[in-house]
Design a protein around this motif. Structure first.
Motif, PDB file in Angstrom:
ATOM      1  N   LEU A   1      38.359  38.054  43.399  1.00 13.76           N
ATOM      2  CA  LEU A   1      37.348  38.127  44.297  1.00 13.76           C
ATOM      3  C   LEU A   1      37.057  36.758  44.927  1.00 13.76           C
ATOM      4  O   LEU A   1      37.124  35.794  44.602  1.00 13.76           O
ATOM      5  CB  LEU A   1      36.219  38.205  43.271  1.00 13.76           C
ATOM      6  N   GLY A   2      36.999  37.221  46.546  1.00 13.77           N
ATOM      7  CA  GLY A   2      36.656  35.815  47.198  1.00 13.77           C
ATOM      8  C   GLY A   2      37.812  34.969  47.358  1.00 13.77           C
ATOM      9  O   GLY A   2      37.665  33.753  48.328  1.00 13.77           O
ATOM     10  N   GLY A   3      38.975  35.331  46.788  1.00 17.23           N
ATOM     11  CA  GLY A   3      40.040  34.434  47.157  1.00 17.23           C
ATOM     12  C   GLY A   3      41.052  34.979  47.981  1.00 17.23           C
ATOM     13  O   GLY A   3      41.197  36.211  48.819  1.00 17.23           O
ATOM     14  N   GLU A   4      42.332  34.083  48.505  1.00 21.34           N
ATOM     15  CA  GLU A   4      43.142  34.361  49.333  1.00 21.34           C
ATOM     16  C   GLU A   4      44.075  35.581  49.061  1.00 21.34           C
ATOM     17  O   GLU A   4      44.355  35.544  47.635  1.00 21.34           O
ATOM     18  CB  GLU A   4      43.937  33.374  49.791  1.00 21.34           C
TER      19      GLU A   4
ATOM     20  N   GLY B   1      33.581  32.097  35.633  1.00 22.00           N
ATOM     21  CA  GLY B   1      32.012  32.822  35.222  1.00 22.00           C
ATOM     22  C   GLY B   1      31.183  32.141  36.333  1.00 22.00           C
ATOM     23  O   GLY B   1      30.545  33.222  37.198  1.00 22.00           O
ATOM     24  N   LYS B   2      31.394  30.733  36.513  1.00 24.80           N
ATOM     25  CA  LYS B   2      30.540  30.304  37.684  1.00 24.80           C
ATOM     26  C   LYS B   2      30.938  30.425  38.723  1.00 24.80           C
ATOM     27  O   LYS B   2      29.961  30.814  39.826  1.00 24.80           O
ATOM     28  CB  LYS B   2      30.453  28.483  37.357  1.00 24.80           C
ATOM     29  N   GLN B   3      32.063  30.560  39.310  1.00 26.42           N
ATOM     30  CA  GLN B   3      32.597  31.032  40.701  1.00 26.42           C
ATOM     31  C   GLN B   3      32.305  32.281  40.997  1.00 26.42           C
ATOM     32  O   GLN B   3      31.900  32.507  42.062  1.00 26.42           O
ATOM     33  CB  GLN B   3      34.154  30.713  40.629  1.00 26.42           C
ATOM     34  N   ILE B   4      32.328  33.236  40.182  1.00 25.23           N
ATOM     35  CA  ILE B   4      31.830  34.709  40.167  1.00 25.23           C
ATOM     36  C   ILE B   4      30.432  34.660  40.610  1.00 25.23           C
ATOM     37  O   ILE B   4      30.112  35.345  41.737  1.00 25.23           O
ATOM     38  CB  ILE B   4      32.357  35.612  39.023  1.00 25.23           C
TER      39      ILE B   4
ATOM     40  N   SER C   1      25.614  33.830  46.570  1.00 32.61           N
ATOM     41  CA  SER C   1      25.549  33.673  48.084  1.00 32.61           C
ATOM     42  C   SER C   1      25.863  34.735  48.837  1.00 32.61           C
ATOM     43  O   SER C   1      25.411  34.804  49.997  1.00 32.61           O
ATOM     44  CB  SER C   1      26.755  32.628  48.142  1.00 32.61           C
ATOM     45  N   PHE C   2      26.586  35.882  48.511  1.00 38.39           N
ATOM     46  CA  PHE C   2      26.841  36.998  49.237  1.00 38.39           C
ATOM     47  C   PHE C   2      25.473  37.865  49.475  1.00 38.39           C
ATOM     48  O   PHE C   2      25.170  38.133  50.483  1.00 38.39           O
ATOM     49  CB  PHE C   2      28.020  37.852  48.435  1.00 38.39           C
ATOM     50  N   PHE C   3      24.940  37.999  48.239  1.00 39.06           N
ATOM     51  CA  PHE C   3      23.539  38.581  48.158  1.00 39.06           C
ATOM     52  C   PHE C   3      22.461  38.043  49.155  1.00 39.06           C
ATOM     53  O   PHE C   3      21.799  38.861  49.926  1.00 39.06           O
ATOM     54  CB  PHE C   3      23.009  38.909  46.907  1.00 39.06           C
TER      55      PHE C   3
END
Length: 283
Positions: free
Chosen positions: A15-18, A135-138, A144-146
């Motif tokens: 999720l959100g990674g390369e 968990g914090k990164q998720i 941020s996305f929303f």
């Protein structure tokens, strides 16, 4: 001919990674030997643009868990969308229970201003605390996305009625309480709506024909006799794994997914998808 159907989040890409380079290399190797690689994702098509731009060659895409597809050389198709009457029923339930939800349409995601959901987001962050940094990164990524990449409207259902050109691919919610999750599954399900878990603390509501399994069956009619592989990690992949010839789970998949698979491969972060393709399919 081999056809590989691959989930994205948690499978092809963290999720959100390369994306691990080996995954891209595996796509090109498959295409070189005239096999097919098909992305099959719960994301809406507009959320796949950045990933598609990273590819050196086009791939077929099934999006919104089978709600639509974009085949190479063809226009985007929206096949199985939620009806307005079903949207009205579902949204009314979510509003009454003060649930954090967002609506995926053919033109992007709409939701109320994120400030309306401060208590929900705080509860979700607390729920994910045992996951530590991940968990914090998720939650940082999600919040941020929303805030930055979605359209905010005061009354989502009214907005839909005022814009009949919009097609609702799915309604997605996030809820911290596991007990509320189970209750929501029961009250939201109907003959016209299927409910399933797709990601951590998420539920999705879709048209019953909007499933990865149904989409694969429709796709495979073009290739009778081809050998199909399905690679996934979450509950929304189960319908895919039931219909392919070879069901495959990445190492980080949920246990319920692994139990349905013939093969367990490397983790998403380690490029398990690409390595499996090179080891098992590339001639």
């Amino acid at each position: 001919m081999n056809i590989v159907f691959c989930d994205i989040d948690g499978t092809f890409q963290d999720l959100g990674g390369e994306v691990p380079k080996v995954n891209y290399d595996a796509i090109y190797a498959l295409q070189k030997q005239r096999d097919h690689f098909v992305f099959i994702s719960g994301r809406g098509y507009e959320q796949l643009t950045e990933l598609m731009e990273q590819l050196d060659s086009e791939c077929d895409v099934i999006f919104s868990n089978g709600g639509g597809r974009k085949l190479v050389g063809e226009p985007v198709q929206y096949n199985h969308c939620l009806s307005m009457s079903e949207c009205e029923r579902v949204i009314a339930i979510l509003e009454e229970r003060a649930i954090f939800y967002h609506i995926h349409t053919n033109e992007g995601i709409i939701l109320k201003p994120v400030g309306n959901y401060g208590a929900n987001i705080t509860a979700l962050r607390k729920k994910l605390e045992p996951m530590g940094t991940m968990g914090k990164q998720i939650m940082d990524f999600k919040e941020s996305f929303f805030k930055k990449q979605c359209q905010h409207v005061e009354n989502p259902f009214l907005y839909l009625t005022e814009h009949p050109e919009l097609k609702v691919m799915k309604i997605e919610l996030m809820e911290a309480s596991d007990q509320e999750h189970e209750r929501l599954r029961d009250v939201l399900s109907s003959d016209s709506a299927e409910v399933f878990s797709s990601f951590i603390q998420c539920l999705e509501i879709v048209d019953p024909k909007s499933s990865k399994g149904n989409a694969i069956n429709e796709f495979m009619k073009q290739y009778p006799g081809a050998r199909s592989y399905g690679i996934g990690d979450g509950e929304n992949d189960l319908a895919m794994l039931e219909v392919v010839d070879v069901p495959v789970a990445v190492g980080n998949a949920k246990e319920i997914v692994k139990e349905k698979c013939q093969k367990i491969i490397g983790d998403c972060l380690d490029g398990g998808v690409g390595q499996f393709i090179f080891d098992e399919i590339i001639g």
